[in-house]
Design a protein around this motif. Sequence first.
Motif, mmCIF file in Angstrom:
data_model
loop_
_atom_site.group_PDB
_atom_site.id
_atom_site.type_symbol
_atom_site.label_atom_id
_atom_site.label_comp_id
_atom_site.label_asym_id
_atom_site.label_seq_id
_atom_site.Cartn_x
_atom_site.Cartn_y
_atom_site.Cartn_z
ATOM 1 N N LEU A 18 0.882 -1.250 -0.092
ATOM 2 C CA LEU A 18 -0.083 -0.036 0.084
ATOM 3 C C LEU A 18 1.063 1.122 0.067
ATOM 4 C CD1 LEU A 18 -2.704 -1.219 2.530
ATOM 5 C CD2 LEU A 18 -2.800 -1.294 0.082
ATOM 6 N N ARG A 19 0.735 1.904 -0.998
ATOM 7 C CA ARG A 19 1.585 3.129 -1.181
ATOM 8 C C ARG A 19 1.576 4.125 -0.084
ATOM 9 N NH1 ARG A 19 2.913 5.061 -6.511
ATOM 10 N NH2 ARG A 19 1.342 3.378 -7.237
ATOM 11 N N ASP A 20 0.208 4.402 0.350
ATOM 12 C CA ASP A 20 0.131 5.328 1.396
ATOM 13 C C ASP A 20 0.246 4.774 2.853
ATOM 14 O OD1 ASP A 20 -0.784 7.316 -0.505
ATOM 15 O OD2 ASP A 20 -2.911 6.872 -0.056
ATOM 16 N N PRO B 112 10.036 12.973 3.812
ATOM 17 C CA PRO B 112 9.623 11.745 3.743
ATOM 18 C C PRO B 112 9.479 11.246 2.329
ATOM 19 C CG PRO B 112 7.761 13.130 4.403
ATOM 20 C CD PRO B 112 9.099 13.945 4.427
ATOM 21 N N ARG B 113 10.093 10.005 2.212
ATOM 22 C CA ARG B 113 9.951 9.727 0.690
ATOM 23 C C ARG B 113 9.556 8.286 0.571
ATOM 24 N NH1 ARG B 113 15.338 12.045 -1.588
ATOM 25 N NH2 ARG B 113 14.528 11.212 -3.541
ATOM 26 N N VAL B 114 8.917 7.806 -0.537
ATOM 27 C CA VAL B 114 8.412 6.496 -0.691
ATOM 28 C C VAL B 114 9.128 5.984 -1.804
ATOM 29 C CG1 VAL B 114 6.352 5.081 -1.390
ATOM 30 C CG2 VAL B 114 6.174 6.977 0.439
ATOM 31 N N TYR B 115 9.463 4.667 -1.733
ATOM 32 C CA TYR B 115 10.216 3.896 -2.880
ATOM 33 C C TYR B 115 9.574 2.816 -3.279
ATOM 34 C CZ TYR B 115 14.003 7.160 -1.744
ATOM 35 O OH TYR B 115 14.808 8.333 -1.612
ATOM 36 N N VAL B 116 9.617 2.543 -4.615
ATOM 37 C CA VAL B 116 9.217 1.360 -5.131
ATOM 38 C C VAL B 116 10.363 0.184 -5.014
ATOM 39 C CG1 VAL B 116 7.902 -0.018 -7.137
ATOM 40 C CG2 VAL B 116 7.655 2.335 -6.824
ATOM 41 N N ARG C 41 15.593 -4.159 -2.910
ATOM 42 C CA ARG C 41 16.139 -3.347 -3.868
ATOM 43 C C ARG C 41 15.249 -2.358 -4.065
ATOM 44 N NH1 ARG C 41 17.366 -7.010 -7.096
ATOM 45 N NH2 ARG C 41 19.647 -7.478 -6.576
ATOM 46 N N VAL C 42 15.897 -0.911 -4.197
ATOM 47 C CA VAL C 42 15.192 0.153 -4.656
ATOM 48 C C VAL C 42 14.910 0.111 -6.119
ATOM 49 C CG1 VAL C 42 15.034 2.704 -4.797
ATOM 50 C CG2 VAL C 42 15.765 1.439 -2.744
ATOM 51 N N LEU C 43 13.853 0.194 -6.658
ATOM 52 C CA LEU C 43 13.366 0.358 -8.112
ATOM 53 C C LEU C 43 13.184 1.671 -8.472
ATOM 54 C CD1 LEU C 43 11.079 -2.836 -8.546
ATOM 55 C CD2 LEU C 43 13.379 -2.715 -8.960
ATOM 56 N N GLY C 44 12.677 2.674 -7.700
ATOM 57 C CA GLY C 44 12.526 3.835 -8.076
ATOM 58 C C GLY C 44 11.878 4.594 -7.076
ATOM 59 N N GLU C 45 11.369 5.847 -6.970
ATOM 60 C CA GLU C 45 10.799 6.799 -6.078
ATOM 61 C C GLU C 45 9.377 6.895 -6.500
ATOM 62 O OE1 GLU C 45 10.821 10.905 -3.697
ATOM 63 O OE2 GLU C 45 12.467 10.291 -4.907
ATOM 64 N N ALA C 46 8.142 6.608 -5.876
ATOM 65 C CA ALA C 46 7.043 6.818 -5.867
ATOM 66 C C ALA C 46 6.353 8.231 -5.260
ATOM 67 C CB ALA C 46 5.976 5.645 -5.162
ATOM 68 N N PRO C 47 6.375 9.321 -6.253
ATOM 69 C CA PRO C 47 6.130 10.592 -5.576
ATOM 70 C C PRO C 47 4.397 10.710 -5.263
ATOM 71 C CG PRO C 47 6.411 10.635 -7.985
ATOM 72 C CD PRO C 47 6.705 9.328 -7.506
ATOM 73 N N ASP C 48 3.770 9.993 -5.905
ATOM 74 C CA ASP C 48 2.236 10.155 -5.747
ATOM 75 C C ASP C 48 1.403 9.342 -4.583
ATOM 76 O OD1 ASP C 48 2.987 7.758 -7.031
ATOM 77 O OD2 ASP C 48 1.049 7.861 -8.450
ATOM 78 N N TRP C 49 2.042 9.566 -3.504
ATOM 79 C CA TRP C 49 1.251 9.166 -2.387
ATOM 80 C C TRP C 49 0.723 10.381 -1.492
ATOM 81 C CZ3 TRP C 49 3.741 10.556 2.240
ATOM 82 C CH2 TRP C 49 4.980 11.155 2.124
ATOM 83 N N THR C 50 -0.457 10.064 -0.686
ATOM 84 C CA THR C 50 -1.126 10.986 -0.048
ATOM 85 C C THR C 50 -0.307 11.380 1.567
ATOM 86 O OG1 THR C 50 -2.983 9.903 -0.524
ATOM 87 C CG2 THR C 50 -3.155 11.757 1.222
#
Length: 132
Positions: free
Chosen positions: A42-44, A59-63, A96-105
């Motif tokens: 869950l991204r959020d 704060p950052r969220v990563y895939v 493993r970090v695949l990228g950043e997910a900028p679109d979280w609430t």
Amino acid sequence: MDEGPFFHGTKADLRVGDLLTPGFRSNYRPEVVMNHIYFTALRDGAGLAAELAPGNRAPRVYVVEPTGPFEDDPNVTDKKFPGNPTRSYRSAAPLRVLGEAPDWTRLTPEALQVWRDRLTALRADERGEIIN
């Protein structure tokens, strides 16, 4: 088992290909060094973890992708919620970090304070032990 995609929330500045590993202090009980790395589908949910992480960075969220086996997070699965509605997992193997997910609430300051107050109460309650 959940096929993802999976997310990890933190205040660390990471790059594609970086590995997230166990062995760091818990965001929720800093006296505990964690044997696992935690993630969610869950991204959020990852966003909440990022907002609650210690430090002054944004704060950052990563895939992320697990590099080894993983299991349901026993700190929330069946202990607090039947099944795994939070889709929360942990692994002793790196992520493993695949990228950043900028679109979280993002949480409002008031909602974030409610969560911080809950963590403070949890730390004071002996039943708030982390299953490590």
